[in-house]
Scaffold this active site. Structure first.
Site, mmCIF file in Angstrom:
data_model
loop_
_atom_site.group_PDB
_atom_site.id
_atom_site.type_symbol
_atom_site.label_atom_id
_atom_site.label_comp_id
_atom_site.label_asym_id
_atom_site.label_seq_id
_atom_site.Cartn_x
_atom_site.Cartn_y
_atom_site.Cartn_z
ATOM 1 N N GLU A 289 1.349 -0.921 -0.236
ATOM 2 C CA GLU A 289 -0.045 -0.129 0.204
ATOM 3 C C GLU A 289 0.921 1.487 0.224
ATOM 4 O OE1 GLU A 289 -3.245 0.348 -0.059
ATOM 5 O OE2 GLU A 289 -3.397 -2.069 -0.775
ATOM 6 N N SER B 61 -47.301 -29.875 40.845
ATOM 7 C CA SER B 61 -47.096 -30.609 41.602
ATOM 8 C C SER B 61 -45.767 -29.810 42.367
ATOM 9 C CB SER B 61 -47.410 -31.803 42.046
ATOM 10 O OG SER B 61 -48.504 -32.473 41.803
#
Length: 817
Positions: A90, A476
């Protein structure tokens, strides 16, 4: 001579004028393009969006959340090889120029003139790219390039080269290898492309990543493979020319294939969909969506990956066991294979990604009592269907559970799920997605840390988490709260309650409420222990009537089962709605001696800089920071948890719940072979079945039911369907654990009593057990009954509620067992 002097004077004057005009023009241009430039100084405090990562308790990764997949790496931690690759690709003069590279600018202008503008070549330095990405934007114009250059010059005068390069390497977009995963920064790219950290990258790998900023789609490793290799090799040449690698290393690297290996999804992620989503929701509620997706939080969860896999297997096996008992419903769908390649056709059918080892398949042939199937091909990272074509067979063994011959179970074109038969390579068993669903939660009863949570058969199929979002009646399994209320207020496990009909007068014009036991029978005087062990509705309602529903509602609130339970007698049978998570936490308080716990999926949260934002365990430890041991006693953690139940009461109810496993409705759980306690729960018409139980160090809640409530069958019970899921999980989770008994707290007296009557064991015969009593309590002495004719207990009638008022006794749906 004078003429010559005048001529040169004229030229100088003209030159000076043009210079002045040029200087004024440049000054004006600088002012014009600089007047509204963004403030480059904001980069000093810039914090890029970083993905949030969730780890299991063992450190393994289970989920990541981000809009931009980025892991921020300081420049000091970036290997020189990676830096060399990016500078070569780059901006080779990065450490020499002042933000703008004249050499690169001239080269680009010449190239653009030669191409006639057909293909513009950029000349942006790394500094200019940072300026563009952060401050200027992507508009393609000469004006933007001028503004970009001006900001780059300012940045170079403000920041060090290393800081600018750090921003660039962490911000740059590096492609989308798999759908939905936009990669930003070198660390995320290294993980997704090669499954490595940046420190593990080879020359060829670093060069390929450095080749991507110019256009990730142009160098996609699968769709544009040749272009990708050519660009990578060009970067390798530049690295050698710039002295970052030797020529020999460059030549060797260029010969390497493009070994891109998309990151494999962790098995923990596949099994932990419901858990990870629970953490995601928690973080979003605490800190907001922006912090979740951009804040870079590091979250240490409470998840135990091994236990999570066990929980998922136990629940899925339970759901499948129930579903398959109701028969084969046929194929998922049917596809027309005429003139089509079966692999491509099957690849177009969506499948669940978290049901391994199940796989989707299509029936290719059916003959001779067997079916040839083709297995769904795997997709490559490019999104293309792989070329692999696996086939297998479904024989009579694989279809046996359908109670049909293979020819009647499937036909050509049927799309079905199959599972490999472990003992028969190449053969598969037919599977079907269960219609019933459910949930399981496993937590540490002492801390509330959730080790495992599964909220349904498949997270890919349904994200609705039945462990925390489904409000269902516990039946229950709520009864222990009723009995704990009584035991905490003077009752003993040996106290007797009449197991006989109970009728509540509802007032003029209304039918009376008359609950009944599951078996429709009643048995006279029974102990409290018997009432829980055998889940007697009539005893529970009578006990609730004696103790008072307001007191039971308060205890239900303390235990976190309900926030505000209506003081109606039917609620004592579990008619209210709650969640698996709440019920599991409530039972944990029985196991831990009655101290309140808060369930949590998260141990610790840290920000991107490592500062702790949250820690679940907020207990203080005085003396834990001592530099050395001076002979003093070991420091102790300060206990801050609220005592919601007397520790002695907690042990009494635990002992009774052990009896449920040993003698009561959950005897299938005895197969685990370890000390366990728990309670079944089956609601009206068996629309919900539960089992909630615990060992000294692990509490587990299980629920099964249809999302749209309907009966599981007239004979369905929790002991038949929910308890086996608990059993299977505990067998796996406790396999290598010692058989640790429940701790008996100081003050408890264990006295041998008659199991049937609760009286002190004597010469009356019958089985005996050790019963737990508090100080000042003792079992009644045995008194032989006087001879009398057998009498059938008569129904007890409770008066109607007073007009205009709400009594503690009331009525709701009722009839639960």
């Amino acid at each position: 001579m004078r003429f010559v002097l005048r001529f040169f004077g004229f030229l100088f004057s003209v030159g000076a004028i043009f210079f002045l005009i040029g200087a004024v023009g440049l000054a004006y241009g600088f002012w014009f393009y600089s007047k509204d430039l963004p403030d480059h100084a904001q980069l000093a405090n810039y914090e890029p969006p970083v993905m949030t990562r969730i780890h299991a308790a063992d450190g393994s990764l289970i989920a990541e959340y981000a809009r931009e997949r980025r892991l921020y790496v300081p420049i000091q931690a970036v290997p020189k090889l990676v830096i060399g690759a990016f500078l070569s690709a780059e901006d080779k003069n990065f450490y020499k120029h002042v933000g703008v590279d004249p050499e690169g600018l001239v080269r680009a202008v010449v190239a653009n003139l030669r191409s006639g503008g057909a293909r513009e070549q950029g000349a942006s330095t790394i500094t200019q790219q940072v300026a563009k990405n952060f401050l200027v934007g992507n508009e393609r114009s000469y004006e933007r390039k001028i503004r970009e250059a001006l900001i780059a010059l300012r940045m170079e005068s403000t920041f060090s080269k290393d800081k600018i390069l750090e921003l660039y390497l962490n911000e740059i977009f590096l492609g989308t290898l798999t759908p939905g995963r936009n990669l930003h920064g070198i660390a995320a790219a290294a993980l997704d492309y090669f499954g490595k950290s940046i420190h593990e990258l080879t020359i060829a790998e670093a060069a390929y990543i450095a080749a991507l900023p110019k256009g990730p789609n142009n160098y996609h490793p699968f769709r544009q493979r040749k272009a990708a290799i050519d660009r990578r090799n060009w970067v390798i040449d530049r690295m050698a020319a710039n002295g970052y690698i030797s020529k020999q290393d460059a030549e060797a690297a260029q010969k390497e294939p493009l070994n891109v290996k998309p990151r494999v999804v962790s098995p923990n992620s596949i099994a932990s969909g419901y858990f990870a989503e629970g953490v995601r929701r928690d973080i979003a509620e605490r800190y907001g969506e922006e912090t979740l997706y951009e804040g870079g939080l590091l979250i240490r969860s409470t998840l135990d990956p091994k236990m999570q896999a066990m929980a998922r297997k136990a629940l899925v096996d339970g759901l499948v066991r129930f579903d398959e008992a109701r028969g084969w419903r046929g194929s998922q769908q049917k596809i027309d294979l005429a003139g089509r390649e079966w692999g491509q056709a099957l690849a177009e059918v969506s499948s669940l990604g978290d049901v391994q080892p199940w796989r989707l398949a299509v029936v290719l042939e059916v003959a001779g009592g067997r079916a040839k199937i083709g297995l769904q091909p795997k997709r490559e990272a490019s999104g293309q269907v792989g070329k692999d074509r696996e086939t297998g067979l479904v024989t009579a063994d694989g279809a046996k559970w359908t109670r049909r011959p293979v020819e009647r179970a499937v036909s050509v074109g049927d799309v079905v799920y199959v599972e490999p038969l472990a003992d028969k390579p190449g053969q598969f068993r037919l599977r079907q997605i269960p219609e019933i669903s459910g949930a399981i939660v496993a937590m540490d009863p002492n801390t509330g840390r959730v080790h495992a949570m599964v909220g349904g058969f498949s997270y890919d199929q349904s994200e609705f988490n039945r462990a925390v979002q489904a409000m269902r009646q516990p039946g229950s399994s709520f009864k222990p709260i009723v009995y704990a209320t009584a035991l905490d207020n003077g009752y003993t496990p040996s106290n007797q309650i009449m197991d006989s009909p109970f009728v509540l007068d509802m007032g003029p014009g209304q039918a009376a409420w008359a609950p009944s036991n599951y078996d429709g029978k009643s048995g006279g005087l029974r102990t409290l222990r018997y009432g829980i062990e055998h889940s007697k509705n009539l005893m529970t309602v009578r006990l609730a009537n004696e103790v008072g529903m307001p007191a039971i509602s308060e205890y239900a609130r303390r235990f976190g089962v309900y926030d505000d339970l209506l003081p109606l007698l039917s609620m004592s049978l579990g008619a209210g709605e709650t969640t698996v998570m709440r019920m599991t936490a409530a039972y944990s308080m029985f196991a831990n001696g009655g101290r309140r716990i808060k369930p949590t999926l998260i141990d610790q949260i840290q920000d991107r800089n490592g500062r702790t934002l949250y820690r679940h365990d907020d207990r203080k430890c005085n003396g834990c920071d001592a530099e050395k041991w001076d002979g003093a006693a070991a420091p102790k953690l300060t206990e801050t948890r609220e005592q919601v139940l007397d520790p002695l009461t907690a042990y009494q109810i635990t002992s009774i719940l052990e009896g449920v496993v040993q003698r009561g409705t959950a005897q299938s759980v005895k197969a685990v072979g370890k000390p366990l306690a728990g309670k079944t729960g089956t609601t009206n018409d068996a629309k919900d079945v539960w089992f909630v139980g615990f060992s000294p160090d692990l509490a587990v809640g299980v629920f099964l039911g249809y999302d749209q409530p309907k009966s599981l069958g007239s004979a369905a019970t929790a002991g038949q369907y929910a308890a086996p899921v608990f059993r299977d999980f505990m067998q796996m989770a406790l396999k290598d654990k010692p058989a640790t008994p429940f701790r008996v707290p100081a003050g408890i007296k264990l006295i041998r009593v008659n199991a049937a009557t609760g009286t002190r064991a004597g010469g009356e015969g019958g089985g005996t057990i050790l019963e737990a009593f508090k100080p000042g309590q003792s079992p009644p002495e045995y008194v032989p009954p006087e001879p009398s004719a057998d009498e059938v207990p008569q129904a007890e009638y409770a008066p109607a509620p007073p007009p205009g008022g709400q009594r503690a006794v009331g009525v709701g749906p009722g009839g639960l067992y």
